[in-house]
Each structure stands twice: as C-alpha cells, then as structure tokens.
Motif scaffolding. Structure first.
Motif, PDB file in Angstrom:
ATOM      1  N   TYR A   1       5.307   4.687  -3.385  1.00  0.00           N
ATOM      2  CA  TYR A   1       4.660   5.285  -2.219  1.00  0.00           C
ATOM      3  C   TYR A   1       5.336   6.593  -1.813  1.00  0.00           C
ATOM      4  O   TYR A   1       6.524   6.786  -2.038  1.00  0.00           O
ATOM      5  CB  TYR A   1       4.733   4.327  -1.028  1.00  0.00           C
TER       6      TYR A   1
ATOM      7  N   ARG B   1       8.832  -2.253  -5.138  1.00  0.00           N
ATOM      8  CA  ARG B   1       8.245  -1.146  -4.383  1.00  0.00           C
ATOM      9  C   ARG B   1       9.314  -0.126  -3.987  1.00  0.00           C
ATOM     10  O   ARG B   1      10.456  -0.492  -3.707  1.00  0.00           O
ATOM     11  CB  ARG B   1       7.534  -1.678  -3.135  1.00  0.00           C
TER      12      ARG B   1
ATOM     13  N   GLN C   1       5.322  -2.302   4.772  1.00  0.00           N
ATOM     14  CA  GLN C   1       3.862  -2.311   4.793  1.00  0.00           C
ATOM     15  C   GLN C   1       3.454  -3.623   5.473  1.00  0.00           C
ATOM     16  O   GLN C   1       3.682  -4.693   4.927  1.00  0.00           O
ATOM     17  CB  GLN C   1       3.386  -2.286   3.333  1.00  0.00           C
TER      18      GLN C   1
ATOM     19  N   ARG D   1       1.117   2.595  -8.755  1.00  0.00           N
ATOM     20  CA  ARG D   1       1.101   1.278  -8.132  1.00  0.00           C
ATOM     21  C   ARG D   1       2.497   0.929  -7.596  1.00  0.00           C
ATOM     22  O   ARG D   1       3.481   0.958  -8.343  1.00  0.00           O
ATOM     23  CB  ARG D   1       0.641   0.223  -9.145  1.00  0.00           C
ATOM     24  N   CYS D   2       2.554   0.693  -6.290  1.00  0.00           N
ATOM     25  CA  CYS D   2       3.796   0.280  -5.635  1.00  0.00           C
ATOM     26  C   CYS D   2       4.859   1.384  -5.548  1.00  0.00           C
ATOM     27  O   CYS D   2       6.022   1.111  -5.262  1.00  0.00           O
ATOM     28  CB  CYS D   2       4.371  -0.968  -6.289  1.00  0.00           C
TER      29      CYS D   2
ATOM     30  N   GLU E   1      -0.130   6.024  -2.200  1.00  0.00           N
ATOM     31  CA  GLU E   1       0.495   5.238  -3.268  1.00  0.00           C
ATOM     32  C   GLU E   1       0.292   6.033  -4.546  1.00  0.00           C
ATOM     33  O   GLU E   1      -0.763   6.003  -5.151  1.00  0.00           O
ATOM     34  CB  GLU E   1      -0.188   3.854  -3.346  1.00  0.00           C
TER      35      GLU E   1
ATOM     36  N   TYR F   1      -3.413  -1.643   6.202  1.00  0.00           N
ATOM     37  CA  TYR F   1      -1.983  -1.831   6.492  1.00  0.00           C
ATOM     38  C   TYR F   1      -1.506  -0.932   7.628  1.00  0.00           C
ATOM     39  O   TYR F   1      -2.094   0.115   7.902  1.00  0.00           O
ATOM     40  CB  TYR F   1      -1.137  -1.485   5.254  1.00  0.00           C
TER      41      TYR F   1
ATOM     42  N   CYS G   1       6.334  -5.908  -7.024  1.00  0.00           N
ATOM     43  CA  CYS G   1       4.880  -6.033  -7.187  1.00  0.00           C
ATOM     44  C   CYS G   1       4.572  -7.043  -8.268  1.00  0.00           C
ATOM     45  O   CYS G   1       5.324  -7.161  -9.234  1.00  0.00           O
ATOM     46  CB  CYS G   1       4.300  -4.694  -7.629  1.00  0.00           C
TER      47      CYS G   1
HETATM   48  C1  MAN Z   1      -0.437  -5.050  -2.221  1.00  0.00           C
HETATM   49  C2  MAN Z   1      -0.016  -3.728  -1.623  1.00  0.00           C
HETATM   50  C3  MAN Z   1      -0.488  -2.578  -2.473  1.00  0.00           C
HETATM   51  C4  MAN Z   1      -0.056  -2.785  -3.903  1.00  0.00           C
HETATM   52  C5  MAN Z   1      -0.469  -4.149  -4.418  1.00  0.00           C
HETATM   53  C6  MAN Z   1       0.084  -4.415  -5.812  1.00  0.00           C
HETATM   54  O1  MAN Z   1      -1.799  -5.173  -2.156  1.00  0.00           O
HETATM   55  O2  MAN Z   1       1.375  -3.734  -1.543  1.00  0.00           O
HETATM   56  O3  MAN Z   1       0.000  -1.367  -1.965  1.00  0.00           O
HETATM   57  O4  MAN Z   1      -0.624  -1.826  -4.754  1.00  0.00           O
HETATM   58  O5  MAN Z   1       0.018  -5.150  -3.555  1.00  0.00           O
HETATM   59  O6  MAN Z   1      -0.296  -5.648  -6.275  1.00  0.00           O
END
Ligand code: MAN
Length: 195
Positions: free
Chosen positions: A166, A141, A88, A163-164, A160, A76, A135
């Motif tokens: 940041y 996020r 992102q 999860r999600c 991160e 990313y 997410c």
């Molecule tokens: C994407 C990104 C990741 C996140 C996942 C969650 O791949 O945004 O940073 O952890 O989605 O499903």
C-alpha cells in the motif's frame, strides 16, 4: 494477662507487637521506594530511547509520535499512527488488519508538474511500514507513507500498488520546513529546475 503476671514483657513502645508494626511499615516504605525507583528507571529508558530514536531529518516528526490519522476509502477505514503502524479497519465488521509496523525512513522521487509544462521528480520523505498481517497466498502487508507539506495532518489518498503493498499520501505541516525535501517549489527550487 501474661504480661500482667510478668511472664511476658509488658506491652509498650518496645514490644514485639510495635516492633513488628514498624518492621512492616519499613517494608512497605521500602517497597514503595523500589516501585518509585523502577518507575524512574523506566522513564529514563524511555527518555534515552526517545533521544536515540530517528524522528526524521532534524527530528521533524518527533511531535507526531503517538498520534493517529485515518481516512475512509471503499470498504475500509485506513489508519496511520505516526512512527508506529498502519492499519486497515473493515467498515463491515470484519477484522482490523495490520498493514505494517514502522521500519524506517526513505526518500522517494515523486513526479510533479513544473513551470513550462515540464514534469520534475522531487524527493519526498517517506515512512516505511513492514511486516503487517500476511496476505492469503501473498506477502506480509506493507505500507509506504509519502509525506507532503500541507496545512494539516491528513491522509489524502490510499492505494494498493500491488496486492497487499500500500501507499498512503499524507500531508503534514511537519515537513514544510527549510529542508531540501518536501519544499513547496515556488522559490529557488522551481526556478532551478528550469535552468
Ligand atoms: C483484504 C484486504 C485487501 C487485500 C486482500 C488480499 O481484502 O487487505 O487490501 O488485497 O485482503 O487478500
């Protein structure tokens, strides 16, 4: 022709034709003036908004509004648009995902090495971005942007935490001023910790 026969009044400066032209001109001038007035009203609203908006302690981040910085990390490119949003962007042509909209400021304690091998927690100014893209099976996020005094506006690191959720570590000269936060700990600060 009808005018020539006296059936219609002669064409001249006071004719209907000219009158309708001047009415038309006046209407155009009115519309122009109204549009200019609306522009000025909108400028005024923006100026009032800017005066009441929180730009951080002593307004230190005011000059950064409207600017963005970004950093590549893994698959990313991460983007931070000051006081606006974080994003992102996929480098493989996938969607760009919102990582939160600006929600306000926070102060977070960051551990730092100090004289004598000690670690001290120092307060840092942070920007909170919430309500980004949701997410799959998870939260919307969100991003915490933690600021540090530095020579240029730069994203040093993105991770991160959950999860999600940041964190971005960002440097900027904007927080190098005399405030109690984000001060480089050479002078009083460092010594005080040792006392
Ligand atoms: C994407 C990104 C990741 C996140 C996942 C969650 O791949 O945004 O940073 O952890 O989605 O499903």
């Amino acid at each position: 022709m009808l005018a020539n026969y006296g059936i219609l009044p002669p064409a001249g400066p006071d004719s209907d034709e000219d009158e309708s032209q001047s009415v038309c001109d006046a209407r155009t001038a009115l519309l122009d003036a109204e549009s200019a007035l609306n522009d000025r009203r909108s400028d005024l609203r923006n100026a009032e908004g800017s005066l009441t908006k929180d730009y951080g302690p002593d307004g230190v981040l005011r000059a950064l509004e409207g600017q963005c910085i970004s950093r590549d990390a893994g698959e990313y490119t991460y983007e931070h648009c000051w006081l606006d949003q974080t994003r992102q962007r996929s480098k493989r042509g996938g969607a760009t995902v919102g990582m939160g909209k600006f929600a306000g400021f926070a102060t977070v304690d960051v551990d730092e090495p100090a004289v004598g091998g000690r670690v001290v927690a120092r307060p840092r100014l942070a920007l909170e971005y919430t309500g980004g893209s949701v997410c799959w099976n998870g939260p919307a996020r969100s991003t915490r942007v933690v600021l540090e005094c530095g020579g240029k506006d730069e994203i040093l690191k993105v991770f991160e935490e959950d999860r999600c959720v940041y964190t971005m570590e960002v440097t900027t000269p904007a927080v190098c001023g005399g405030g109690k936060e984000n001060k480089e700990g050479k002078e009083g600060g460092e010594q005080k910790d040792e006392l």
